[in-house]
Design a protein around this motif. Structure first.
Motif, mmCIF file in Angstrom:
data_model
loop_
_atom_site.group_PDB
_atom_site.id
_atom_site.type_symbol
_atom_site.label_atom_id
_atom_site.label_comp_id
_atom_site.label_asym_id
_atom_site.label_seq_id
_atom_site.Cartn_x
_atom_site.Cartn_y
_atom_site.Cartn_z
ATOM 1 N N VAL A 51 0.771 -0.927 0.172
ATOM 2 C CA VAL A 51 -0.147 -0.209 0.202
ATOM 3 C C VAL A 51 0.913 1.316 0.178
ATOM 4 O O VAL A 51 1.947 1.394 0.845
ATOM 5 C CB VAL A 51 -1.074 -0.005 1.334
ATOM 6 N N GLY B 284 1.483 5.312 -0.542
ATOM 7 C CA GLY B 284 0.800 6.880 -0.542
ATOM 8 C C GLY B 284 1.949 7.985 -0.737
ATOM 9 O O GLY B 284 2.849 7.752 0.028
ATOM 10 N N GLU C 75 3.530 11.665 -0.837
ATOM 11 C CA GLU C 75 3.673 13.169 -0.633
ATOM 12 C C GLU C 75 4.692 13.925 -1.556
ATOM 13 O O GLU C 75 5.823 13.713 -1.426
ATOM 14 C CB GLU C 75 3.919 13.488 0.963
ATOM 15 N N SER D 103 -1.267 12.384 -1.665
ATOM 16 C CA SER D 103 -2.296 11.159 -2.090
ATOM 17 C C SER D 103 -2.679 10.466 -1.198
ATOM 18 O O SER D 103 -2.175 10.484 0.073
ATOM 19 C CB SER D 103 -1.369 10.462 -3.129
ATOM 20 N N LYS D 104 -3.774 10.104 -1.320
ATOM 21 C CA LYS D 104 -4.445 8.942 -0.494
ATOM 22 C C LYS D 104 -3.557 7.581 -0.533
ATOM 23 O O LYS D 104 -2.975 7.648 -1.669
ATOM 24 C CB LYS D 104 -5.982 8.648 -1.000
ATOM 25 N N PRO D 105 -3.779 6.670 0.226
ATOM 26 C CA PRO D 105 -2.940 5.641 0.277
ATOM 27 C C PRO D 105 -3.606 4.466 -0.800
ATOM 28 O O PRO D 105 -4.080 3.521 -0.575
ATOM 29 C CB PRO D 105 -3.195 4.641 1.305
ATOM 30 N N ASN E 55 5.260 6.754 1.023
ATOM 31 C CA ASN E 55 4.788 6.016 2.348
ATOM 32 C C ASN E 55 4.627 4.628 1.961
ATOM 33 O O ASN E 55 3.881 4.288 0.970
ATOM 34 C CB ASN E 55 3.532 6.706 2.842
ATOM 35 N N SER F 246 3.369 0.390 3.231
ATOM 36 C CA SER F 246 2.988 -0.501 4.303
ATOM 37 C C SER F 246 2.751 -1.574 3.582
ATOM 38 O O SER F 246 2.629 -1.811 2.322
ATOM 39 C CB SER F 246 1.709 -0.016 5.095
ATOM 40 N N GLY G 174 -1.433 -1.720 7.118
ATOM 41 C CA GLY G 174 -0.506 -2.071 8.249
ATOM 42 C C GLY G 174 0.266 -0.625 8.652
ATOM 43 O O GLY G 174 -0.229 0.301 8.034
ATOM 44 N N ARG H 87 3.002 2.079 8.519
ATOM 45 C CA ARG H 87 3.684 2.524 7.483
ATOM 46 C C ARG H 87 5.165 3.190 7.378
ATOM 47 O O ARG H 87 5.076 3.751 8.845
ATOM 48 C CB ARG H 87 2.867 3.590 6.344
ATOM 49 N N LYS I 151 9.287 8.530 13.824
ATOM 50 C CA LYS I 151 8.335 9.061 13.080
ATOM 51 C C LYS I 151 7.862 10.200 14.292
ATOM 52 O O LYS I 151 7.384 9.875 15.409
ATOM 53 C CB LYS I 151 7.246 8.654 12.520
HETATM 54 P P1 ADP Z 1 1.848 12.555 7.669
HETATM 55 O O1 ADP Z 1 2.824 12.146 7.101
HETATM 56 O O2 ADP Z 1 1.866 14.056 8.205
HETATM 57 O O3 ADP Z 1 1.415 11.780 9.081
HETATM 58 P P2 ADP Z 1 -0.952 11.299 6.712
HETATM 59 O O4 ADP Z 1 -1.256 10.490 7.978
HETATM 60 O O5 ADP Z 1 -1.857 12.163 6.159
HETATM 61 O O6 ADP Z 1 0.391 12.496 7.037
HETATM 62 O O7 ADP Z 1 -0.108 10.456 5.554
HETATM 63 C C1 ADP Z 1 0.857 10.814 4.718
HETATM 64 C C2 ADP Z 1 0.827 10.026 3.664
HETATM 65 O O8 ADP Z 1 1.027 8.657 3.986
HETATM 66 C C3 ADP Z 1 -0.653 9.961 2.629
HETATM 67 O O9 ADP Z 1 -0.075 10.164 1.314
HETATM 68 C C4 ADP Z 1 -1.136 8.847 2.760
HETATM 69 O O10 ADP Z 1 -1.809 8.285 1.600
HETATM 70 C C5 ADP Z 1 -0.186 7.875 3.347
HETATM 71 N N1 ADP Z 1 -0.481 6.802 4.094
HETATM 72 C C6 ADP Z 1 -1.378 6.708 5.206
HETATM 73 N N2 ADP Z 1 -1.520 5.659 5.687
HETATM 74 C C7 ADP Z 1 -0.701 4.773 4.921
HETATM 75 C C8 ADP Z 1 -0.439 3.196 5.201
HETATM 76 N N3 ADP Z 1 -0.946 2.665 5.995
HETATM 77 N N4 ADP Z 1 0.433 2.864 4.099
HETATM 78 C C9 ADP Z 1 0.611 3.294 3.348
HETATM 79 N N5 ADP Z 1 0.646 4.743 2.990
HETATM 80 C C10 ADP Z 1 -0.227 5.317 3.897
#
Ligand code: ADP
Ligand code: MG
Length: 495
Positions: free
Chosen positions: A18, A20, A22, A171-173, A212, A214, A223, A225, A278
């Motif tokens: 999975v 996502g 940035e 982006s969304k994940p 990102n 997972s 899971g 990330r 993180k």
């Molecule tokens: P931050 O990095 O500030 O904590 P977010 O929680 O919004 O910000 O998530 C940042 C990025 O991580 C986004 O692009 C999102 O799609 C991606 N993301 C969130 N959850 C997961 C996951 N379980 N696996 C992979 N990517 C993820």
């Protein structure tokens, strides 16, 4: 929407990845986000630093409207919700390239909300389309740059980049394979370059991604990330995902757990490694920047942003297919880069024609002949030694029968070498194709006489020899005979 079948084989079965992203995209603007200092890449260190960027006490930020305009136009191009009310926050942390001690960003009320990007996994196949969701776009300041290798015992700081405007496009994940992530970044880059809001230059760092990743068993919950920071090429992004997914699967299957952390990608080894655990948002003590008013956008401003958007790659691609009769492949090749589409459209305009006939001829010529030549020369289309107007002239010489396909290739080679116009080359070197039936008939008679045995074979049923006679006739005429006329006259002579 297709789901990619990318799976990682582990000891306990198949895993899904999975992803996502940035993406930090540097806004194309003359001045920085809150100061009038220049943003041009490659200047001498610390020559583009205002008192605001150097964070001298008492300096106040003044918002650069052009940066907001570019970010809003980008949001519109990604079909995203534009928030008419947004606000800047201070993200507090210490770093030697951040003299303010905080970065001005947008956490709680970003400028742009949810949107989407349509990607194709296979450029030739509309069925490979997938939509990746955009979570938000916020605007923030970039930091300066530390230089560690100038002196054995000192580090230097260059503040030229300090305060330059970035769009963080989150982006969304929604991505499920390295290929999808690669297609997403390429498409995003293409759109940014069409819009003109970012030059997309990944080598110079004006576009870079936090990756990102997972893993999970298909159908299970997401899971934990990890986030691999500042990856600056499509290939590295794909490598980082592949490495990181494999590492997480092996870790979990060995009884370990993935910890949410920030990692670095090492391009030499193709590996990621841990940088720090993180931080959570509360570690940064975000609060609304007291030096800046909330940002409110007017109807007029939004209208101007929308009106200034160009035709975007997907729309252009559909138009090329429908109006110009191009194949899905040709349309996608010609629209992927804004410069290619621009050159192609200048070429079409210079022909003065419209519709599928010229569309197909022009697209085939650009993709095979022009791209072939540019590849050989190692030049981009903007550096093409042949102008769109010259290309159009060449195409019209083919269309009116002056040049055969073969002659057109010869003329094009000479154009590349000399920069001359095709009509001039045809005139000076006598490269005109001839349709003079008398002359061609004479040559055919000679060819048939010299090959009496083959003529007999042909007449007794060996049809395949026809090509041989065409070849001989063309050769005898130095490639200058009109192939259509040669065909007709040969058929007559042989029957
Ligand atoms: P931050 O990095 O500030 O904590 P977010 O929680 O919004 O910000 O998530 C940042 C990025 O991580 C986004 O692009 C999102 O799609 C991606 N993301 C969130 N959850 C997961 C996951 N379980 N696996 C992979 N990517 C993820
Ligand atoms: Mg993040």
């Amino acid at each position: 929407m297709t789901d990619s079948s990318y799976r990682i084989q582990g000891a306990t079965g198949e895993w899904e990845v999975v992803i996502g992203l940035e993406v930090h995209a540097q806004v194309t603007s003359k001045a920085k986000l809150f100061s009038g200092a220049a943003t041009e890449f490659g200047a001498e260190p610390n020559t583009q630093v205002s008192l605001v960027d150097a964070a001298l006490p008492g300096m106040l930020p003044v918002l650069n409207g052009e940066c907001i305009r570019q970010a809003v136009r980008t949001g519109m191009a990604l079909e995203a919700k534009i928030n008419r009310w947004s606000r800047f926050d201070r993200k507090n942390y210490f770093y030697a390239d951040l003299p303010q001690g905080y970065q001005i960003s947008q956490l709680y009320h970003p400028l742009v909300g949810e949107g989407e990007i349509r990607i194709l996994l296979d450029e030739k196949d509309e069925n490979s389309a997938k939509t990746v969701g955009i979570e938000r776009i916020h605007v923030e300041q970039d930091a300066g740059k530390l230089m560690h290798d100038q002196h054995p015992s000192f580090s230097y700081v260059d503040l030229n980049r300090s305060g330059v405007a970035l769009m963080e496009i989150v982006s969304k994940p929604d991505m499920r394979s390295p290929e999808e992530a690669g297609a997403y970044v390429r498409k995003l880059r293409s759109i940014l370059r069409y819009v003109g809001s970012c030059d997309g230059n990944m080598e110079q760092g004006s576009m870079r991604a936090d990756v990102n990743v997972s893993v999970r068993k298909p159908g299970e919950e997401f899971g934990t990330r990890t986030e691999t920071k500042n990856v600056n090429s499509v290939r590295f992004i794909m490598q980082a995902i592949e490495y990181e997914a494999r590492r997480q699967v092996d870790l979990i299957e060995d009884g370990g757990t993935v910890v949410q952390e920030t990692r670095l990608f090492d391009p030499d080894k193709g590996e990621t490694r841990s940088l720090r655990s993180k931080e959570d948002a509360h570690d940064y003590r975000y609060f609304p920047d007291p030096d800046l008013l909330p940002l409110e956008l007017s109807d007029d401003f939004l209208e101007e942003c929308r009106a200034s958007l160009p035709e975007l790659p997907d729309a252009k691609r559909r138009r090329y297919e429908q109006e110009l009769g191009l194949s899905a492949y040709n349309a996608s090749v010609l629209t992927a880069e804004v410069e290619t589409a621009r050159w192609f459209e200048e070429l079409l305009a210079a022909t003065g024609k419209a519709g599928p006939e010229i569309g197909k001829a022009a697209s085939n010529w650009v993709i095979s002949d022009l791209f072939g030549a540019l590849n050989r020369l190692g030049k981009s289309i903007e550096e093409s030694p042949v102008s769109p107007a010259q290309g159009a002239e060449l195409l019209s010489l083919v269309a009116d029968g002056t040049l055969s396909g073969t002659l057109a290739k010869q003329v094009f080679e000479i154009m590349l070498e000399t920069g001359d116009d095709p009509a001039k080359i045809v005139e000076e070197r006598g490269l005109k194709q001839t349709s003079d039936t008398g002359e061609i008939e004479k040559v055919i008679a000679g060819v048939l006489e010299a090959n009496a045995d083959k003529v007999a074979e042909y007449r007794s049923g060996k049809d395949k020899l026809f090509g041989f006679f065409v070849g001989q006739t063309m050769k005898a005429m130095g490639g200058k005979a009109n192939p259509g006329v040669v065909n007709d006259l040969l058929k007559k002579a042989l029957s």
